[in-house]
Design a protein around this motif. Sequence first.
Motif, PDB file in Angstrom:
ATOM      1  N   TYR A 183       0.851  -1.201   0.000  1.00  0.00           N
ATOM      2  CA  TYR A 183       0.000   0.000   0.000  1.00  0.00           C
ATOM      3  C   TYR A 183       0.887   1.252   0.000  1.00  0.00           C
ATOM      4  CZ  TYR A 183      -3.410   3.381   1.929  1.00  0.00           C
ATOM      5  OH  TYR A 183      -4.207   4.472   2.161  1.00  0.00           O
ATOM      6  N   ASP A 184       1.950   1.234   0.829  1.00  0.00           N
ATOM      7  CA  ASP A 184       2.855   2.389   0.898  1.00  0.00           C
ATOM      8  C   ASP A 184       3.526   2.651  -0.450  1.00  0.00           C
ATOM      9  OD1 ASP A 184       2.155   1.991   3.506  1.00  0.00           O
ATOM     10  OD2 ASP A 184       4.137   2.444   4.318  1.00  0.00           O
ATOM     11  N   GLU A 185       4.019   1.574  -1.074  1.00  0.00           N
ATOM     12  CA  GLU A 185       4.663   1.728  -2.392  1.00  0.00           C
ATOM     13  C   GLU A 185       3.663   2.242  -3.428  1.00  0.00           C
ATOM     14  OE1 GLU A 185       8.000  -1.857  -2.001  1.00  0.00           O
ATOM     15  OE2 GLU A 185       6.025  -2.280  -2.854  1.00  0.00           O
ATOM     16  N   THR A 186       2.422   1.788  -3.286  1.00  0.00           N
ATOM     17  CA  THR A 186       1.388   2.220  -4.229  1.00  0.00           C
ATOM     18  C   THR A 186       1.140   3.719  -4.109  1.00  0.00           C
ATOM     19  OG1 THR A 186       0.376   0.055  -3.988  1.00  0.00           O
ATOM     20  CG2 THR A 186      -0.978   1.739  -5.008  1.00  0.00           C
ATOM     21  N   LEU A 190       1.750   6.467  -6.965  1.00  0.00           N
ATOM     22  CA  LEU A 190       0.718   7.427  -7.369  1.00  0.00           C
ATOM     23  C   LEU A 190       1.252   8.853  -7.266  1.00  0.00           C
ATOM     24  CD1 LEU A 190      -2.481   5.897  -5.703  1.00  0.00           C
ATOM     25  CD2 LEU A 190      -2.174   6.341  -8.149  1.00  0.00           C
ATOM     26  N   ARG A 191       2.000   9.116  -6.178  1.00  0.00           N
ATOM     27  CA  ARG A 191       2.538  10.474  -5.969  1.00  0.00           C
ATOM     28  C   ARG A 191       3.459  10.873  -7.125  1.00  0.00           C
ATOM     29  NH1 ARG A 191       6.566  13.206  -4.453  1.00  0.00           N
ATOM     30  NH2 ARG A 191       7.910  11.379  -4.266  1.00  0.00           N
ATOM     31  N   VAL A 195      -0.643  11.927  -8.420  1.00  0.00           N
ATOM     32  CA  VAL A 195      -1.872  11.776  -7.615  1.00  0.00           C
ATOM     33  C   VAL A 195      -1.513  11.746  -6.128  1.00  0.00           C
ATOM     34  CG1 VAL A 195      -3.891  10.317  -7.127  1.00  0.00           C
ATOM     35  CG2 VAL A 195      -2.952  10.437  -9.451  1.00  0.00           C
ATOM     36  N   LYS A 196      -1.995  12.742  -5.389  1.00  0.00           N
ATOM     37  CA  LYS A 196      -1.731  12.756  -3.942  1.00  0.00           C
ATOM     38  C   LYS A 196      -2.908  12.112  -3.230  1.00  0.00           C
ATOM     39  CE  LYS A 196       1.487  16.446  -3.016  1.00  0.00           C
ATOM     40  NZ  LYS A 196       1.192  17.712  -3.716  1.00  0.00           N
ATOM     41  N   MET A 197      -2.606  11.242  -2.262  1.00  0.00           N
ATOM     42  CA  MET A 197      -3.673  10.540  -1.548  1.00  0.00           C
ATOM     43  C   MET A 197      -3.337  10.490  -0.078  1.00  0.00           C
ATOM     44  SD  MET A 197      -4.820   6.715  -2.422  1.00  0.00           S
ATOM     45  CE  MET A 197      -4.903   6.131  -0.733  1.00  0.00           C
ATOM     46  N   LEU A 214      -1.396   2.125 -15.710  1.00  0.00           N
ATOM     47  CA  LEU A 214       0.048   2.370 -15.745  1.00  0.00           C
ATOM     48  C   LEU A 214       0.883   1.099 -15.603  1.00  0.00           C
ATOM     49  CD1 LEU A 214       0.374   5.609 -13.558  1.00  0.00           C
ATOM     50  CD2 LEU A 214       0.666   5.404 -16.034  1.00  0.00           C
ATOM     51  N   VAL A 215       0.454   0.184 -14.720  1.00  0.00           N
ATOM     52  CA  VAL A 215       1.322  -0.955 -14.391  1.00  0.00           C
ATOM     53  C   VAL A 215       1.458  -1.922 -15.579  1.00  0.00           C
ATOM     54  CG1 VAL A 215       1.713  -2.874 -12.770  1.00  0.00           C
ATOM     55  CG2 VAL A 215       0.907  -0.677 -11.914  1.00  0.00           C
ATOM     56  N   GLY A 216       0.424  -2.060 -16.383  1.00  0.00           N
ATOM     57  CA  GLY A 216       0.581  -2.793 -17.640  1.00  0.00           C
ATOM     58  C   GLY A 216       0.432  -4.300 -17.549  1.00  0.00           C
ATOM     59  N   GLU A 217       0.251  -4.850 -16.361  1.00  0.00           N
ATOM     60  CA  GLU A 217       0.016  -6.289 -16.183  1.00  0.00           C
ATOM     61  C   GLU A 217      -0.742  -6.465 -14.872  1.00  0.00           C
ATOM     62  OE1 GLU A 217       3.858  -8.225 -15.502  1.00  0.00           O
ATOM     63  OE2 GLU A 217       4.649  -6.303 -14.892  1.00  0.00           O
ATOM     64  N   PRO A 218      -1.347  -7.635 -14.633  1.00  0.00           N
ATOM     65  CA  PRO A 218      -2.047  -7.795 -13.360  1.00  0.00           C
ATOM     66  C   PRO A 218      -1.053  -7.692 -12.199  1.00  0.00           C
ATOM     67  CG  PRO A 218      -2.511  -9.640 -14.842  1.00  0.00           C
ATOM     68  CD  PRO A 218      -1.405  -8.852 -15.457  1.00  0.00           C
ATOM     69  N   PHE A 219      -1.449  -7.085 -11.108  1.00  0.00           N
ATOM     70  CA  PHE A 219      -0.540  -6.965  -9.958  1.00  0.00           C
ATOM     71  C   PHE A 219      -1.343  -6.901  -8.656  1.00  0.00           C
ATOM     72  CE2 PHE A 219      -1.080  -2.494  -8.643  1.00  0.00           C
ATOM     73  CZ  PHE A 219      -1.796  -2.010  -9.714  1.00  0.00           C
ATOM     74  N   PHE A 220      -0.655  -7.197  -7.552  1.00  0.00           N
ATOM     75  CA  PHE A 220      -1.291  -7.152  -6.235  1.00  0.00           C
ATOM     76  C   PHE A 220      -0.933  -5.856  -5.519  1.00  0.00           C
ATOM     77  CE2 PHE A 220      -0.820 -11.785  -6.843  1.00  0.00           C
ATOM     78  CZ  PHE A 220      -2.104 -12.208  -6.551  1.00  0.00           C
ATOM     79  N   ILE A 221      -1.910  -5.295  -4.803  1.00  0.00           N
ATOM     80  CA  ILE A 221      -1.609  -4.284  -3.779  1.00  0.00           C
ATOM     81  C   ILE A 221      -1.782  -5.011  -2.446  1.00  0.00           C
ATOM     82  CG2 ILE A 221      -2.222  -2.067  -2.745  1.00  0.00           C
ATOM     83  CD1 ILE A 221      -3.476  -1.272  -5.440  1.00  0.00           C
TER      84      ILE A 221
END
Length: 333
Positions: A183-186, A190-191, A195-197, A214-221
């Motif tokens: 989540y932190d890396e996500t 985004l930043r 995108v600020k969250m 953006l990521v271009g393939e399936p990925f997990f958060i």
Amino acid sequence: METEVSLELQRLSQQLQQSWKIVRTPRMKAILKIQDIACDAMRSYLRSEGFIELLPPIIGPVTDPGIRGAKQVTFDYYGREYKVMSSAILYKQAAMSGLGKIFFMSPNVRLEPIDSAFTGRHLVEFVQLDLEIAEATYFDAMSVAERLLCEAVNTVRDTCQSELEYLNRNLPRLTPPFKKLTYDETLEYLRVNGVKMRYGIEIPWDAEQLLSKLVGEPFFIIDYPRGARGFYDREDEKRPGILRDFDLIYPEGYGECASGAEREHRYEKVLARMKETGEDPRKYSWYLEMLREGIPPSAGFGIGIERLTRYLCGLEYVWEARLCPKLAGIHSP
Ligand code: ASN
């Protein structure tokens, strides 16, 4: 703005009044054939891994409260308040405690906010393939999730060429493992992309859509902060405030594919988390009694069938993947 919304609702509503007819079109035929093949591939895969499919309970005294701003359906059941399942999470844990590896094809109903009618990704009534694995970690669950998605995608790709061609859909072949972002890396990703969250909240739909593009393939958060999720997602003992949970995200802007976690199953901890999230423990009497007696630790996830179909077929709207779809605010057949 309000009139724009109601005009748009009117337009959608008119379209959906005829939804019983859409099933006769070749386009809908192609979509539903692909959905059937995908469900069959996922069932076969799960059976080969020792899972048992159960018939899902769809009403009960209590249901999943972790439904991100949607409302539960409550009705009178012989003088007592009952719910239509918003997810099968509570029954999944019960079933897992007896059978180890289980899944449901579970109908869920969530009264989503009106503006969800236009996101292209929300339905009021939908089906989840919802599974639970005894004695598993969230890493075990993620490995099932990625293989399950690969099975569905690759089988459809291999066996539904004419339908995919008709829909003008070019599906990539998928191979596990998928990338994992915390989540932190996500938030940092985004930043960097403008995108600020605020830390600690659920990732909003538009940000999730951007990530998905953006990521271009399936990925997990993975590793959402406590507070963003339901009381049943387990907190990491070594990292207080961090949950051992995940979302799987589709590429190409299709957003969330699956959502799951390792479960908090210890009675005292669940009670504390319920209080923290504003749930009244008295409503959950059968569930809490089950936890007090003791169930195995577990992990699991749910994957939305209509959203999967949307991705497989490259559809603009999730409601195109459903016979007589129900959208927020629209009275349709
Ligand atoms: N199916 C999800 C899970 O297993 C729960 C949900 O749908 N809210 O974690």
